[in-house]
Design a protein around this motif. Structure first.
Motif, PDB file in Angstrom:
ATOM      1  N   LEU A  15       0.827  -1.217   0.000  1.00  0.00           N
ATOM      2  CA  LEU A  15       0.000   0.000   0.000  1.00  0.00           C
ATOM      3  C   LEU A  15       0.857   1.261   0.000  1.00  0.00           C
ATOM      4  O   LEU A  15       0.554   2.229  -0.693  1.00  0.00           O
ATOM      5  CB  LEU A  15      -0.908   0.004   1.236  1.00  0.00           C
ATOM      6  N   ARG A  16       1.931   1.235   0.785  1.00  0.00           N
ATOM      7  CA  ARG A  16       2.819   2.392   0.851  1.00  0.00           C
ATOM      8  C   ARG A  16       3.406   2.680  -0.528  1.00  0.00           C
ATOM      9  O   ARG A  16       3.447   3.823  -0.987  1.00  0.00           O
ATOM     10  CB  ARG A  16       3.929   2.116   1.870  1.00  0.00           C
ATOM     11  N   PHE A  33       2.190   1.699  -3.470  1.00  0.00           N
ATOM     12  CA  PHE A  33       1.123   2.111  -4.382  1.00  0.00           C
ATOM     13  C   PHE A  33       0.809   3.594  -4.202  1.00  0.00           C
ATOM     14  O   PHE A  33       0.640   4.328  -5.173  1.00  0.00           O
ATOM     15  CB  PHE A  33      -0.149   1.291  -4.146  1.00  0.00           C
ATOM     16  N   HIS A  34       0.712   4.027  -2.944  1.00  0.00           N
ATOM     17  CA  HIS A  34       0.403   5.434  -2.679  1.00  0.00           C
ATOM     18  C   HIS A  34       1.493   6.349  -3.237  1.00  0.00           C
ATOM     19  O   HIS A  34       1.205   7.386  -3.837  1.00  0.00           O
ATOM     20  CB  HIS A  34       0.241   5.677  -1.175  1.00  0.00           C
ATOM     21  N   ALA A  35       2.753   5.938  -3.049  1.00  0.00           N
ATOM     22  CA  ALA A  35       3.869   6.763  -3.517  1.00  0.00           C
ATOM     23  C   ALA A  35       3.848   6.899  -5.035  1.00  0.00           C
ATOM     24  O   ALA A  35       3.993   7.996  -5.582  1.00  0.00           O
ATOM     25  CB  ALA A  35       5.194   6.153  -3.051  1.00  0.00           C
ATOM     26  N   ALA A  47       1.262   6.323  -7.090  1.00  0.00           N
ATOM     27  CA  ALA A  47       0.028   6.979  -7.538  1.00  0.00           C
ATOM     28  C   ALA A  47       0.141   8.488  -7.396  1.00  0.00           C
ATOM     29  O   ALA A  47      -0.342   9.242  -8.255  1.00  0.00           O
ATOM     30  CB  ALA A  47      -1.175   6.449  -6.759  1.00  0.00           C
ATOM     31  N   ALA A  48       0.793   8.948  -6.339  1.00  0.00           N
ATOM     32  CA  ALA A  48       0.927  10.392  -6.116  1.00  0.00           C
ATOM     33  C   ALA A  48       1.701  11.032  -7.260  1.00  0.00           C
ATOM     34  O   ALA A  48       1.339  12.112  -7.744  1.00  0.00           O
ATOM     35  CB  ALA A  48       1.620  10.652  -4.774  1.00  0.00           C
ATOM     36  N   ARG A  93      -7.025  13.428  -9.081  1.00  0.00           N
ATOM     37  CA  ARG A  93      -6.965  13.137  -7.656  1.00  0.00           C
ATOM     38  C   ARG A  93      -7.376  11.696  -7.406  1.00  0.00           C
ATOM     39  O   ARG A  93      -8.456  11.272  -7.820  1.00  0.00           O
ATOM     40  CB  ARG A  93      -7.905  14.072  -6.879  1.00  0.00           C
ATOM     41  N   VAL A  94      -6.489  10.962  -6.763  1.00  0.00           N
ATOM     42  CA  VAL A  94      -6.815   9.602  -6.341  1.00  0.00           C
ATOM     43  C   VAL A  94      -7.441   9.710  -4.954  1.00  0.00           C
ATOM     44  O   VAL A  94      -6.812  10.185  -4.016  1.00  0.00           O
ATOM     45  CB  VAL A  94      -5.552   8.714  -6.288  1.00  0.00           C
ATOM     46  N   ARG A 116      -8.880   7.124  -3.158  1.00  0.00           N
ATOM     47  CA  ARG A 116      -8.743   5.946  -2.308  1.00  0.00           C
ATOM     48  C   ARG A 116      -7.961   4.880  -3.052  1.00  0.00           C
ATOM     49  O   ARG A 116      -8.135   4.705  -4.239  1.00  0.00           O
ATOM     50  CB  ARG A 116     -10.141   5.421  -1.955  1.00  0.00           C
ATOM     51  N   ILE A 117      -7.092   4.186  -2.333  1.00  0.00           N
ATOM     52  CA  ILE A 117      -6.379   3.053  -2.918  1.00  0.00           C
ATOM     53  C   ILE A 117      -6.676   1.820  -2.083  1.00  0.00           C
ATOM     54  O   ILE A 117      -6.458   1.825  -0.863  1.00  0.00           O
ATOM     55  CB  ILE A 117      -4.858   3.295  -2.979  1.00  0.00           C
ATOM     56  N   VAL A 125       0.089   0.980 -11.782  1.00  0.00           N
ATOM     57  CA  VAL A 125      -0.417   2.148 -11.049  1.00  0.00           C
ATOM     58  C   VAL A 125      -0.685   3.284 -12.033  1.00  0.00           C
ATOM     59  O   VAL A 125      -1.746   3.921 -11.989  1.00  0.00           O
ATOM     60  CB  VAL A 125       0.587   2.598  -9.965  1.00  0.00           C
TER      61      VAL A 125
END
Ligand code: ZN
Length: 106
Positions: A5-6, A8-10, A12-13, A22-23, A25-26, A62
């Protein structure tokens, strides 16, 4: 799965900033037949096993789902966005298909 998740968030940002989307929710998925999915409200779901693949493959998936927040299809404009986000969209796509075939649940 926190590591996935960490990561993916990085990723995706980075792609969301590049496309001005704007994402919201992941989420993690273990879907049998797809690496990821996106919905019009900005939520994307990504397969937890992506973390086991090469970093550029994870990044390409992603990018793919983030690009869907701009183009909800696989038309020429979608692939033009992908070309801006990843170095080799066609090559990574092929390698992702091969990787899917080698994962038992797929
Ligand atoms: Zn797609």
């Amino acid at each position: 799965m926190a590591e996935a998740l960490r990561e993916f968030h990085a990723r995706a940002a980075v792609h969301a900033a590049a496309l001005g989307v704007r994402v919201t929710r992941i989420g993690l998925s273990d879907a049998a037949t797809r690496w990821g999915s996106a919905t019009a409200d900005g939520a994307i779901r990504l397969h937890w096993r992506l973390i086991q693949l090469a970093p550029d493959l994870l990044d390409a998936v992603v990018a793919h789902e983030v690009a869907h927040l701009r183009e909800m299809n696989h038309g020429p404009r979608f692939w033009a966005l992908m070309a801006r986000l990843v170095a080799d969209p066609a090559g990574t796509r092929r390698r992702l298909r091969d990787a899917a075939a080698s994962l038992a649940p797929f």
